[in-house]
Design an enzyme around this catalytic site. Structure first.
Site, PDB file in Angstrom:
ATOM      1  N   GLU A  65       0.840  -1.196   0.000  1.00 25.38           N
ATOM      2  CA  GLU A  65       0.000   0.000   0.000  1.00 25.38           C
ATOM      3  C   GLU A  65       0.876   1.248   0.000  1.00 25.38           C
ATOM      4  OE1 GLU A  65      -0.446   2.230   2.659  1.00 25.38           O
ATOM      5  OE2 GLU A  65       0.659   1.234   4.259  1.00 25.38           O
ATOM      6  N   LYS A  66       0.373   2.310  -0.623  1.00 31.57           N
ATOM      7  CA  LYS A  66       1.081   3.592  -0.661  1.00 31.57           C
ATOM      8  C   LYS A  66       0.587   4.437   0.506  1.00 31.57           C
ATOM      9  CE  LYS A  66       2.046   7.668  -3.456  1.00 31.57           C
ATOM     10  NZ  LYS A  66       1.656   8.587  -2.354  1.00 31.57           N
ATOM     11  N   THR A  67       1.405   4.548   1.528  1.00 26.93           N
ATOM     12  CA  THR A  67       1.030   5.277   2.728  1.00 26.93           C
ATOM     13  C   THR A  67       0.978   6.773   2.459  1.00 26.93           C
ATOM     14  OG1 THR A  67       2.169   3.581   4.026  1.00 26.93           O
ATOM     15  CG2 THR A  67       1.593   5.617   5.155  1.00 26.93           C
TER      16      THR A  67
END
Length: 449
Positions: A65-67
Site C-alpha cells: 500500500e502507498k502510505t
C-alpha cells in the site's frame, strides 16, 4: 479540502555543522562520491498503461500500500566521542532532526541481555511517518512504517537487490527492536513512537492489497510496486519504482499565490496613489504556480492578507510559472481565512477534476519547500489522462502470475540442470512458494502501550 493531516517529526532540527558531518556519514553509507545536497531517497514514477506489460509482466515485483504520510529516512549512529546512540530523521528537504528517546539494539548472538548492551551503528532506513488510529484507545498515534534498508551497521546495502535489503531490515534491525520491546517493555515505555515493517506482497496479489486500503489504521492513497531484484536508486527518480493511484487520488503539489483584486475609489483624486487599493474583502484569485527548477528564495510572506509585490514576483518567476487557478468556494475561502495562517507562497496538494478540469485543494504540504517539478507535473497529467484503473490492474493479474511462474520454473530448471551436470550434490527439490496470507501492516498485538 479534506481532513488529511501530515505528521510532524518529533525531533530537533540540527545546525549546519552537525548536519554536514551526518551528510558525510550518509555519503559513505550510500557509496556516493560526495554528500548529497538533496534528499537521498529514491522517488517512484507515476504508473502508466505500458508499465503493466513492460514492467509488471516482464519482471518480479513486490506490491504494498502507498502510505499517505511523511517520507523520511532514519539514520541510527553512535557518537564516536560520547558513545551514545543517536537517531536522526531526514526529511524531503534534506534536513536532519535529532529524535531523542530511542535505543535500537543489534541482533543478540548469545543472550537476551545483549538487547540492552549493544547498539545499532551506521544503519539507514527508508520509511514513512504516519498517523494511525489505535483500535483499542481510538486515539491518534505516530508510527514509522519501514519499507527499505540502505545500510545496516556500517555495511552499505544499496547495491543489493530489494529482496536482500528487506531480509536485512527484518532480521538485523526490526527483530532485535521488536524483541527489546517484547522482553523489556519498561525500557521502551518512553520511545517517541513505534516502528513496523510495511508488508510486501507479490505483485500478482495486487487486488488483495488494493481491497485492504480502506481497512488500514492510517490513510493510504494507492499502491507501490517495487522490483524484487534491483539495487536501490539513490537520490532521484527510479523508473522501475512505480506508484499507482486511483484517478481521484492523482495529485500535484503547486505553489499557491493569492492575487488580491484592486478597487478604484472615485472619491479620491486621480493622481492620488490611494485611489487604487487592494480589496481584502473580495475573494482573491488562487493562482497555482509550477516549479521550473532552481532555488526558490524570499517568496513566502508572513501575512496572508498581503499580496506579493513586484520584486517578490520577479524573484518567484525565476523559478516558477503560472500554471492554473485553484477552485475555491466562498465557504472554503472563509475556512482558509479562519485559519489565520499565511497562505501566500505555501505548497498545496491539488487534484484535477476529470470532468470539469478544475483543480481542487487537498491540503497544505508544509513539509515541502518546492512544488512538483514541471516534468513531474507532466507525468502526473499523463497518468490522469492514461487513467489506469484497478480493474485494468486486476485484468492483468493472470498474465503477471503466469510470467512470474515461468521465471521461477525456468530458474529452477537451470539450477537443477547445473547441479545434475556437475554431480556435486543430489538434485534439489524446488522451494515451495510462501503461502500468501492477509497483509499484516502493523503488529496485531502492538497497540497496548
Amino acid at each position: 479540502m479534506d481532513a488529511r493531516i501530515s505528521p510532524e517529526i518529533p525531533g530537533i532540527i540540527q545546525p549546519g555543522n552537525v548536519t554536514q558531518d551526518l551528510k558525510m556519514l550518509v555519503c559513505k553509507l550510500l557509496n556516493s562520491p560526495k554528500p548529497s545536497k538533496t534528499f537521498p531517497g529514491s522517488q517512484p514514477v507515476s504508473f502508466q498503461h505500458s508499465d503493466i506489460r513492460d514492467k509488471l509482466v516482464a519482471q518480479d515485483y513486490y506490491v504494498c500500500e502507498k502510505t499517505d504520510g511523511l517520507r523520511v529516512l532514519m539514520l541510527v549512529v553512535v557518537n564516536p566521542i560520547t558513545g551514545e546512540q543517536g537517531c536522526f530523521m531526514i526529511d524531503r528537504e534534506n534536513n536532519y532532526y535529532l529524535v531523542n528517546g530511542f535505543h535500537f539494539p543489534r541482533l543478540p548472538q548469545k543472550k537476551k541481555e545483549e538487547l540492552l548492551e549493544t547498539s545499532q551503528n551506521g544503519t539507514l532506513i527508508d520509511g514513512e511517518l504516519v498517523i494511525q488510529k489505535n483500535p483499542m484507545t481510538k486515539l491518534q498515534e505516530l508510527r514509522y512504517l519501514m519499507f527499505d534498508c540502505l545500510a545496516i551497521n556500517g555495511r552499505s546495502l544499496v547495491q543489493s537487490p530489494t529482496s536482500s535489503r528487506l531480509a536485512h531490515l527484518g532480521k538485523e534491525f526490526y527483530k532485535p527492536y521488536y524483541d527489546l520491546r517484547s522482553i523489556y517493555p519498561d525500557k521502551c515505555a518512553t520511545f517517541p513512537f513505534k516502528l513496523s515493517m510495511k508488508h510486501m506482497d507479490f505483485s500478482y496479489s495486487l487486488v488483495k492489497v488494493a481491497n485492504s486500503l480502506d481497512k488500514l489504521p492510517h490513510l493510504s492513497d494507492g499502491l507501490i510496486f517495487t522490483p524484487v531484484r534491483t539495487p536501490y536508486a539513490v537520490g532521484g527518480k527510479d523508473s522501475l519504482l512505480l506508484k499507482w493511484k486511483p484517478e481521484q487520488e492523482n495529485s500535484v503539489d503547486f505553489k499557491l499565490i493569492l492575487e488580491i483584486p484592486m478597487t478604484e475609489d472615485n472619491s479620491v483624486a486621480k493622481k492620488d496613489p490611494r485611489r487604487w487599493y487592494y480589496n481584502y474583502d473580495a475573494k482573491p484569485t488562487f493562482a497555482l504556480y509550477v516549479w521550473q527548477g532552481g532555488s526558490d528564495v524570499n517568496t513566502k510572506l508572513q501575512n496572508f492578507e498581503q499580496p506579493f509585490d513586484k520584486r517578490e514576483m520577479q524573484v518567484l518567476e525565476k523559478t516558477y510559472k503560472r500554471f492554473a487557478e485553484l477552485s475555491i468556494s466562498d465557504e472554503q475561502w472563509q475556512e482558509l481565512k479562519n485559519l489565520e495562517e499565511p497562505l501566500n507562497g505555501r505548497i498545496v496538494e491539488c487534484t484535477k477534476d476529470p470532468e470539469t478540469g478544475s483543480w481542487t485543494m487537498l491540503r497544505f504540504r508544509d513539509d515541502k519547500l518546492n512544488g512538483n517539478h514541471t516534468s513531474v507535473v507532466q507525468k502526473v497529467l499523463e497518468s490522469i489522462s492514461d487513467s489506469v484503473t484497478i480493474d485494468d490492474l486486476a485484468e492483468s493479474v493472470p498474465e503477471i502470475k503466469s510470467a512470474w511462474d515461468e521465471r521461477k520454473n525456468g530458474a529452477y530448471q537451470h539450477h537443477s540442470s547445473s547441479f545434475s551436470e556437475s554431480r556435486q550434490q543430489p538434485k534439489a527439490e524446488p522451494v515451495a512458494e510462501k503461502k500468501q496470507t492477509e497483509p499484516k501492516y502493523v503488529d496485531d498485538d502492538d497497540w497496548s502501550d
